[in-house]
Design a protein around this motif. Structure first.
Motif, PDB file in Angstrom:
ATOM      1  N   ASP A  29     -30.240  91.834  94.396  1.00  0.00           N
ATOM      2  CA  ASP A  29     -30.339  93.284  94.468  1.00  0.00           C
ATOM      3  C   ASP A  29     -29.996  93.803  93.072  1.00  0.00           C
ATOM      4  OD1 ASP A  29     -29.339  96.070  94.719  1.00  0.00           O
ATOM      5  OD2 ASP A  29     -29.722  95.737  96.849  1.00  0.00           O
ATOM      6  N   PRO A  30     -30.814  94.678  92.487  1.00  0.00           N
ATOM      7  CA  PRO A  30     -30.558  95.120  91.109  1.00  0.00           C
ATOM      8  C   PRO A  30     -29.256  95.904  90.948  1.00  0.00           C
ATOM      9  CG  PRO A  30     -32.421  96.304  92.041  1.00  0.00           C
ATOM     10  CD  PRO A  30     -32.040  95.251  93.026  1.00  0.00           C
ATOM     11  N   ALA A  72     -34.131 100.166  95.242  1.00  0.00           N
ATOM     12  CA  ALA A  72     -34.839  98.890  95.073  1.00  0.00           C
ATOM     13  C   ALA A  72     -35.991  98.716  96.060  1.00  0.00           C
ATOM     14  CB  ALA A  72     -33.862  97.736  95.211  1.00  0.00           C
ATOM     15  N   THR A 106     -39.099  97.483  94.456  1.00  0.00           N
ATOM     16  CA  THR A 106     -39.132  96.207  93.744  1.00  0.00           C
ATOM     17  C   THR A 106     -38.777  94.990  94.602  1.00  0.00           C
ATOM     18  OG1 THR A 106     -36.854  96.520  92.975  1.00  0.00           O
ATOM     19  CG2 THR A 106     -38.628  97.303  91.527  1.00  0.00           C
ATOM     20  N   LEU A 107     -37.764  95.093  95.459  1.00  0.00           N
ATOM     21  CA  LEU A 107     -37.321  93.912  96.209  1.00  0.00           C
ATOM     22  C   LEU A 107     -38.404  93.318  97.103  1.00  0.00           C
ATOM     23  CD1 LEU A 107     -33.582  94.564  97.171  1.00  0.00           C
ATOM     24  CD2 LEU A 107     -34.510  92.932  95.537  1.00  0.00           C
TER      25      LEU A 107
END
Length: 115
Positions: free
Chosen positions: A26-27, A68, A71-72
């Motif tokens: 996770d960012p 996220a 993106t995730l």
């Protein structure tokens, strides 16, 4: 369906899928999505040995408006799709059951200071 909690008897492909999930972070949280409990499970449907398998990954986010969200799921799709023996990947983004911190592994709780 294999769930994140059923990890004792995985096929070689499932072991590779799990490895992908453990490599994606996770960012905003320095913990793999596997340990956060964001992966609810997957199904694998064989399309024949030469053609590869179709994989559907059921996952969630820490919150529906998670930054996220863009993106995730893409990272999971690309990571699983890159595995040998995978023909096609579908990400099933779900919010039931609702994510809670109880879904985290002990390792994630320790890393984040919850233990």
């Amino acid at each position: 369906m294999t769930t994140g909690q059923e990890v004792d008897d995985l096929s070689p492909l499932e072991e590779q899928i799990k490895a992908v999930m453990r490599s994606i972070y996770d960012p905003e949280i320095p913990v793999p999505i596997w340990d956060l409990g964001l992966i609810y499970g997957w199904t694998i449907q064989g399309a024949g040995e030469d053609q590869g398998s179709d994989v559907t990954v059921q996952m969630t986010l820490t919150a529906p408006n998670c930054p996220a969200a863009e993106t995730l799921p893409v990272e999971v799709e690309q990571g699983v799709n890159a595995l040998e023996g995978v023909r096609h990947v579908v990400i099933d983004l779900v919010f039931i059951p609702t994510y809670s911190m109880e879904m985290m592994s002990d390792e994630a709780r320790l890393t984040l200071g919850f233990m």
